[in-house]
Design a protein around this motif. Structure first.
Motif, PDB file in Angstrom:
ATOM      1  N   SER A 206       0.939  -1.497   0.256  1.00 29.33           N
ATOM      2  CA  SER A 206       0.299  -0.085  -0.089  1.00 29.33           C
ATOM      3  C   SER A 206       0.516   1.282   0.335  1.00 29.33           C
ATOM      4  CB  SER A 206      -0.770  -0.213   1.315  1.00 29.33           C
ATOM      5  OG  SER A 206      -1.849   1.201   1.422  1.00 29.33           O
ATOM      6  N   TRP A 207       0.756   2.532  -0.430  1.00 32.69           N
ATOM      7  CA  TRP A 207       1.640   3.400  -1.137  1.00 32.69           C
ATOM      8  C   TRP A 207       0.536   4.717  -1.373  1.00 32.69           C
ATOM      9  CZ3 TRP A 207       6.561   3.413  -1.332  1.00 32.69           C
ATOM     10  CH2 TRP A 207       7.700   2.213  -1.430  1.00 32.69           C
ATOM     11  N   LYS A 208       0.846   5.583  -0.807  1.00 39.90           N
ATOM     12  CA  LYS A 208       0.443   7.393  -1.092  1.00 39.90           C
ATOM     13  C   LYS A 208       0.361   6.874  -2.629  1.00 39.90           C
ATOM     14  CE  LYS A 208      -0.019   9.111   3.384  1.00 39.90           C
ATOM     15  NZ  LYS A 208      -1.069   8.984   3.743  1.00 39.90           N
ATOM     16  N   CYS A 209      -0.043   7.551  -3.496  1.00 36.11           N
ATOM     17  CA  CYS A 209       0.310   7.948  -4.692  1.00 36.11           C
ATOM     18  C   CYS A 209       0.006   9.151  -5.506  1.00 36.11           C
ATOM     19  CB  CYS A 209       0.122   6.668  -6.123  1.00 36.11           C
ATOM     20  SG  CYS A 209       0.659   5.215  -5.703  1.00 36.11           S
ATOM     21  N   MET A 210       0.523   9.984  -6.616  1.00 37.84           N
ATOM     22  CA  MET A 210      -0.036  10.602  -7.372  1.00 37.84           C
ATOM     23  C   MET A 210      -0.383  10.308  -8.688  1.00 37.84           C
ATOM     24  SD  MET A 210       2.617  14.386  -6.816  1.00 37.84           S
ATOM     25  CE  MET A 210       1.415  15.370  -7.930  1.00 37.84           C
ATOM     26  N   LEU A 211      -2.011  10.971  -9.029  1.00 37.20           N
ATOM     27  CA  LEU A 211      -1.960   9.601  -9.999  1.00 37.20           C
ATOM     28  C   LEU A 211      -2.720  11.156 -11.115  1.00 37.20           C
ATOM     29  CD1 LEU A 211      -5.104   7.983  -8.342  1.00 37.20           C
ATOM     30  CD2 LEU A 211      -3.212   6.939  -9.016  1.00 37.20           C
ATOM     31  N   LYS A 212      -2.433  10.507 -12.359  1.00 34.40           N
ATOM     32  CA  LYS A 212      -2.632  11.722 -13.822  1.00 34.40           C
ATOM     33  C   LYS A 212      -3.812  10.817 -15.016  1.00 34.40           C
ATOM     34  CE  LYS A 212      -0.477  14.555 -16.910  1.00 34.40           C
ATOM     35  NZ  LYS A 212       0.653  14.773 -17.610  1.00 34.40           N
ATOM     36  N   GLY A 213      -4.892  10.901 -14.925  1.00 39.67           N
ATOM     37  CA  GLY A 213      -5.699  10.583 -15.841  1.00 39.67           C
ATOM     38  C   GLY A 213      -6.993  10.905 -15.447  1.00 39.67           C
ATOM     39  N   LYS A 214      -7.984  10.772 -16.254  1.00 42.29           N
ATOM     40  CA  LYS A 214      -9.399  11.448 -16.767  1.00 42.29           C
ATOM     41  C   LYS A 214     -10.572  10.258 -15.659  1.00 42.29           C
ATOM     42  CE  LYS A 214      -9.469  13.402 -20.995  1.00 42.29           C
ATOM     43  NZ  LYS A 214      -9.958  14.129 -21.981  1.00 42.29           N
ATOM     44  N   ASN A 215     -10.751  11.007 -14.371  1.00 46.18           N
ATOM     45  CA  ASN A 215     -12.329  10.228 -13.230  1.00 46.18           C
ATOM     46  C   ASN A 215     -11.675   9.008 -13.866  1.00 46.18           C
ATOM     47  OD1 ASN A 215     -14.223  12.366 -14.819  1.00 46.18           O
ATOM     48  ND2 ASN A 215     -14.236  10.772 -16.870  1.00 46.18           N
ATOM     49  N   VAL A 216     -10.448   8.931 -12.666  1.00 49.59           N
ATOM     50  CA  VAL A 216      -9.766   7.959 -12.269  1.00 49.59           C
ATOM     51  C   VAL A 216     -11.381   8.064 -10.223  1.00 49.59           C
ATOM     52  CG1 VAL A 216      -7.937   6.149 -10.356  1.00 49.59           C
ATOM     53  CG2 VAL A 216      -7.727   7.838 -12.792  1.00 49.59           C
ATOM     54  N   LYS A 217     -11.788   7.365  -9.993  1.00 53.19           N
ATOM     55  CA  LYS A 217     -12.507   7.022  -8.819  1.00 53.19           C
ATOM     56  C   LYS A 217     -11.666   6.387  -7.815  1.00 53.19           C
ATOM     57  CE  LYS A 217     -16.422   8.437 -11.858  1.00 53.19           C
ATOM     58  NZ  LYS A 217     -17.699   8.584 -11.897  1.00 53.19           N
ATOM     59  N   GLU A 218     -12.681   6.263  -6.409  1.00 51.74           N
ATOM     60  CA  GLU A 218     -11.633   5.247  -5.856  1.00 51.74           C
ATOM     61  C   GLU A 218     -12.914   4.666  -5.930  1.00 51.74           C
ATOM     62  OE1 GLU A 218     -13.711   6.775  -1.538  1.00 51.74           O
ATOM     63  OE2 GLU A 218     -12.296   8.318  -1.603  1.00 51.74           O
ATOM     64  N   GLY A 219     -12.297   3.209  -5.912  1.00 49.60           N
ATOM     65  CA  GLY A 219     -12.539   1.505  -5.872  1.00 49.60           C
ATOM     66  C   GLY A 219     -12.229   1.315  -7.601  1.00 49.60           C
ATOM     67  N   ALA A 233      -3.778  -2.300  -9.259  1.00 51.56           N
ATOM     68  CA  ALA A 233      -3.345  -1.188  -8.293  1.00 51.56           C
ATOM     69  C   ALA A 233      -5.230  -0.598  -7.882  1.00 51.56           C
ATOM     70  CB  ALA A 233      -2.644  -0.131  -8.868  1.00 51.56           C
ATOM     71  N   VAL A 234      -5.481  -0.989  -6.705  1.00 57.29           N
ATOM     72  CA  VAL A 234      -6.498  -0.545  -6.612  1.00 57.29           C
ATOM     73  C   VAL A 234      -6.732   1.074  -5.397  1.00 57.29           C
ATOM     74  CG1 VAL A 234      -8.807  -0.925  -5.122  1.00 57.29           C
ATOM     75  CG2 VAL A 234      -7.399  -3.242  -6.363  1.00 57.29           C
ATOM     76  N   ILE A 235      -7.251   1.701  -6.176  1.00 57.78           N
ATOM     77  CA  ILE A 235      -7.868   3.040  -5.935  1.00 57.78           C
ATOM     78  C   ILE A 235      -8.569   3.315  -4.260  1.00 57.78           C
ATOM     79  CG2 ILE A 235      -8.128   6.069  -6.489  1.00 57.78           C
ATOM     80  CD1 ILE A 235      -6.038   4.239  -7.838  1.00 57.78           C
ATOM     81  N   CYS A 236      -8.213   3.011  -3.879  1.00 57.17           N
ATOM     82  CA  CYS A 236      -8.851   3.036  -1.855  1.00 57.17           C
ATOM     83  C   CYS A 236      -9.491   4.018  -1.825  1.00 57.17           C
ATOM     84  CB  CYS A 236      -7.336   2.217  -0.752  1.00 57.17           C
ATOM     85  SG  CYS A 236      -6.688   0.706  -1.871  1.00 57.17           S
ATOM     86  N   ARG A 237      -8.420   5.349  -1.463  1.00 54.82           N
ATOM     87  CA  ARG A 237      -8.631   6.571  -0.964  1.00 54.82           C
ATOM     88  C   ARG A 237      -8.331   7.668  -1.945  1.00 54.82           C
ATOM     89  NH1 ARG A 237      -7.429   9.891   3.308  1.00 54.82           N
ATOM     90  NH2 ARG A 237      -5.289   8.955   3.844  1.00 54.82           N
ATOM     91  N   ARG A 238      -8.389   8.414  -1.944  1.00 55.87           N
ATOM     92  CA  ARG A 238      -8.462   9.844  -2.542  1.00 55.87           C
ATOM     93  C   ARG A 238      -8.310  10.961  -1.376  1.00 55.87           C
ATOM     94  NH1 ARG A 238      -9.362   9.635  -8.581  1.00 55.87           N
ATOM     95  NH2 ARG A 238      -7.321  11.753  -7.658  1.00 55.87           N
ATOM     96  N   ASN A 239      -7.385  11.430  -2.071  1.00 55.29           N
ATOM     97  CA  ASN A 239      -7.350  12.353  -0.873  1.00 55.29           C
ATOM     98  C   ASN A 239      -8.016  13.604  -0.568  1.00 55.29           C
ATOM     99  OD1 ASN A 239      -5.283  15.442   0.090  1.00 55.29           O
ATOM    100  ND2 ASN A 239      -3.833  13.951   1.248  1.00 55.29           N
TER     101      ASN A 239
END
Length: 594
Positions: A206-219, A233-239
């Motif tokens: 599990s890591w904190k990441c920066m995301l670049k892309g359209k409509n990358v939602k939690e889950g 890679a599962v997006i667990c929680r957006r900051n």
């Protein structure tokens, strides 16, 4: 580093920080100044997008043939130089009017009233500096090649560098459902979650990441495949504060494995034996070059974007001041100048180079970074700092070009680490209530190795009447921390280290406690790094004028650099901040006036 190593643009640092809510009455007058004052015009053609070692000619250039701009930290607007190289802990207080306004303020004081007081003090300083504007062109800047540093660096100096290593942290993935492209920059580990894994969960991380892309939602689930390995890679929680950041859980398995076997321990998923996340990054990732280079990383960047002494993986941006050193140059400094070369570690995150986010400097939220220093390195620095009475001439003098106590920081990350360690030692001294001598090894109270954004300024205000002269010496603070570490040392851990976090923000008005000279690159406009070098540019001036003169000096130096076509930012040329009178006599022979 001198540019964002992020996945294209960067928001605030990924870590939360209580300093966002700290009252503003503790700030220096230039913390309330406009961020526009740290702007300058940087022509795009001067931004280095590749190192000088990539020249096409048959005679390939070395790293240390980059250019070096030397800036005198002891020079005032009339071209005069201070007489003594005192430790910043013995400088006069910045301004009596500032001291009185600080001492009369409290956390419940009116912000507007205090801002008025600070503005008045700042205007007075600015007017004083403006009255000497005719002399500004008399600032002397000198130039040489980087390797010529060995000709004039004071003998027996200590050179401290950051040995962090850039990891292949940029991942190109696609959405599992739609196939949409997403760029993932792996920033920092969620250690609590990863430490609690059992043996059959080693293919999860599990890591904190920066995301670049359209409509990358939690889950959302992102996927990539390479060399017979499938990475998910599962997006667990957006900051909530910065939507670019998210907690991401990575899992990996053989491409042909049944999806239901995700908890099965994989001894070898390829012939190379990928069994941990570091191996995953080496397989799927690429070096995260700053966006302003406007190109993808190539194989040569894997070597060029690392210092020759990099050994501690963990950064997403290089400590670029160190890119100019070759192994031969380091050995030459040790052999001919008796330089003591020491290494600390600070893992550089994308927040380091985020532009100032508000019109007012004090509104900027500083990122948090993790640092570490070994017990032996701490002891070596302590011994070096204890070489003479700090900040005072002992009547014997060190002699021109000699540096018994001279400490040179390679890069701003090193400055932040060394200065942070001073304040941690000072906090320990205050906990013990024994500021006049090193503390005993046995301590009952626990010290949190964390320094907040404005904590140094608050300590000076609350405990020393805003008088930086009254601060204990650097050797005393370092000695306190060293003794603490000696007392905590586990018999099974012969080395031991201090591991902590810092979000300190160094602005003009800050008095440097440890670092005397600084090697650094040219930095991007309107960044916290411009604040730091502006503060350092006047570290040897002994009155309130230093609040603004450092900024003016840096601005003029950068304008000169643009005019003379220096190369800027991460792969660019370097600057050396030092009091010229402290350097060896050969300095003026091997450099030329710019």
């Amino acid at each position: 580093g001198a540019g964002a190593g992020a996945a294209g643009g960067a928001g605030a640092g990924e870590d939360g920080d209580e300093s966002r809510n700290v009252p503003r009455h503790h700030l220096t007058s230039h913390s309330s100044s406009s961020s526009d004052q740290y702007d300058y015009h940087l022509p795009e053609n001067l931004i280095a997008d590749r190192p000088i070692t990539w020249k096409e000619e048959s005679n390939e250039m070395r790293r240390d043939t980059s250019r070096l701009l030397c800036i005198d930290t002891g020079e005032d607007p009339a071209g005069k130089t201070t007489r003594s190289s005192s430790s910043s802990g013995n400088h006069e207080s910045s301004s009596s009017s500032l001291s009185s306004s600080y001492s009369s303020s409290s956390s419940s004081s009116s912000i507007s009233s205090l801002s008025s007081s600070l503005s008045s003090s700042s205007s007075s300083l600015s007017s004083s500096a403006a009255s000497r504007s005719d002399h500004l062109n008399e600032f002397s800047f000198r130039e040489c090649l980087f390797h010529q540093l060995s000709c004039f660096l004071p003998e027996r100096s200590m050179l401290v560098a950051n040995d962090t290593k850039v990891v292949s942290a940029r991942l190109t993935m696609r959405k599992e459902r739609t196939g949409g492209h997403v760029e993932v920059l792996v920033v920092s580990e969620n250690q609590n979650q990863n430490q609690n894994q059992n043996e059959k969960q080693k293919q999860k991380s599990s890591w904190k990441c920066m995301l670049k892309g359209k409509n990358v939602k939690e889950g959302s689930t992102l996927v990539a495949e390479k060399d017979g390995v499938k990475l998910m890679a599962v997006i667990c929680r957006r900051n909530e504060e910065s939507k670019q950041f998210a907690d991401v859980e990575f899992t990996w398995r053989r491409s042909n494995e049944d999806d239901h076997d995700e908890n099965e321990l994989i001894d070898k998923v390829t012939e190379k034996g990928i069994i941990d996340f570091g191996d995953i990054l080496n397989t799927f990732g690429s070096i995260p070059l700053p966006p302003y280079m406007k190109r993808e990383a190539v194989k040569r960047d894997s070597e060029s974007y690392q210092t020759v002494y990099a050994s501690s993986p963990g950064s997403v941006a290089a400590p670029t001041a160190g890119l100019h050193f070759t192994s031969d140059l380091v050995e030459q400094l040790i052999r001919e100048k008796e330089v003591d070369f020491q290494k600390i570690t600070l893992h550089t995150g994308p927040g380091t180079f985020v532009p100032l986010q508000s019109k007012s400097v004090e509104e900027h939220h500083m990122h948090t970074e993790t640092f570490s220093i070994s017990r032996q390195t701490l002891r070596n620095i302590f011994r070096h700092l204890s070489g003479s009475v700090e900040g005072k001439d002992d009547g014997k003098g060190e002699g021109k070009g000699e540096g018994k106590k001279n400490l040179v920081a390679v890069g701003t990350t090193t400055v932040r680490t060394l200065e942070t360690i001073y304040w941690l030692g000072l906090k320990l001294l205050r906990l013990q209530g024994k500021e006049q001598r090193p503390p005993p090894q046995e301590e009952e109270e626990e010290l949190n190795y964390t320094l907040g954004q404005w904590e140094p300024y608050e300590m000076v205000r609350d405990h020393y009447g805003n008088d930086w002269n009254k601060l204990p010496s650097a050797s005393l603070a370092y000695g306190a921390l060293l003794n603490r570490l000696d007392g905590e040392q586990d018999a099974a851990d012969a080395e031991g280290e201090v591991v902590g976090k810092t979000s300190v923000m160094i602005t003009p008005g800050y008095k440097f406690q440890v670092v005397r000279q600084l090697i650094t690159n040219f930095h991007a406009p309107k960044t916290t790094l411009m604040l730091l070098v502006s503060a350092f540019a006047s570290r040897d001036l002994q009155d309130g004028r230093s609040l603004d003169l450092g900024r003016q000096k840096v601005k003029m130096a950068y304008e000169k650099a643009v005019k003379h076509k220096f190369r800027f930012l991460s792969y660019g040329d370097a600057c050396f901040f030092a009091r010229f009178d402290d350097l060896a006599p050969s300095f003026h022979r091997v450099t030329r006036r710019l």
